[in-house]
Design an enzyme around this catalytic site. Structure first.
Site, PDB file in Angstrom:
ATOM      1  CE  LYS A   1       9.892  -5.062  -4.663  1.00 48.53           C
ATOM      2  NZ  LYS A   1       9.425  -4.018  -3.740  1.00 48.53           N
TER       3      LYS A   1
ATOM      4  CB  SER B   1       8.662   5.268   2.378  1.00 48.21           C
ATOM      5  OG  SER B   1       7.855   4.127   2.509  1.00 48.21           O
TER       6      SER B   1
END
Length: 264
Positions: free
Chosen positions: A106, A216
């Protein structure tokens, strides 16, 4: 009906996945909470910040791969913390070395520490090098449809536009740009960053995204393991709603029951 949508497998780099939820490994209280939350999420792809997390580069320190074994999870090394193309390419090369030739990465190249917006110029530079070197590049980018198109044309296997700033939990801030990216997409589109709760993930999937990546939203929840399970169900619900096709919006009411045969 010609507009009926049929489901298709979620495929990345030639491998098919059942879960359309990808999760990060940062910000948890400890390794055990990380393990439990990721198990509860049902995710098969787990992304790891190579510059911040030990996956073998620091012998003698706790290794994340001890609790997230590569024979169970697809490890997706990322370049979080990189601010130029050179750093990002170097980090991907290190990850490939540590993971025995693993090519799936990524790519994220950040512009500054305040916004963590992608630096699209450096991202394009890094992507070009990595694709030429045989990496399977999933790329974090802005919600600019033109940049997303260029990255796909360059050879990235997936584009990952932000829904909101990393770590903000603001949700899908610009669904219209996201829709344009989805309409033009020739590769999988995954929402990356900005998801705050289950409804955000569902909206992303209802729009037609192939999958959602988050960290998160789970790690900063009051009960991360419970939120991970909520996200698992939200992704499934959003995908089913997308395939089912929502009813059209109307300005005026429409009775649910027929008017014919009313009792007088």
């Amino acid at each position: 009906m010609s507009n009926v949508r049929s489901d298709k497998p979620f495929v990345l780099a030639g491998r098919t996945y059942q879960s359309r939820l990808l999760v990060g490994t940062g910000k948890y209280r400890d390794m055990e909470e990380t393990r439990l939350a990721i198990e509860a999420s049902g995710a098969e792809i787990v992304t790891v910040a190579v510059r911040r997390t030990n996956i073998g580069q620091n012998p003698g320190e706790p290794n994340l791969l001890d609790i997230l074994p590569p024979d169970r999870y697809t490890i997706l090394p990322n370049t979080a913390g990189c601010y130029d193309a050179v750093e990002a390419v170097r980090t991907c090369r290190l990850a490939r070395e540590l993971l025995d030739g693993h090519n799936l990465v990524k790519l994220e190249v950040l512009a500054d520490q305040k916004t963590l917006f992608p630096n699209v110029l450096e991202t394009l530079k890094a992507a070009e090098v990595l694709v030429k070197e045989g990496f399977d590049v999933m790329v974090y980018t802005s919600d600019d449809p033109i940049i997303a198109r260029q990255l796909a044309e360059m050879g990235c296997i997936a584009v990952m536009p932000l829904a909101g700033l990393i770590g903000t939990g603001l949700g899908i801030c610009n669904p219209y740009n996201l829709q344009i990216i989805l309409e033009e997409a020739k590769v999988p589109v995954l929402v990356d960053a900005g998801v705050g709760t289950a409804s955000d993930a569902t909206i992303a999937m209802e729009l037609g995204c192939e999958a959602v990546l988050m960290n998160s939203a789970i790690a900063h929840a009051q009960q991360p393991v419970m939120m991970a399970e909520a996200m698992k169900h939200a992704i499934v619900a959003g995908r089913l709603a997308y395939l089912a096709g929502r009813m059209p919006k109307k300005l005026y009411a429409s009775a649910s029951s027929p008017l014919d045969g009313l009792i007088k």
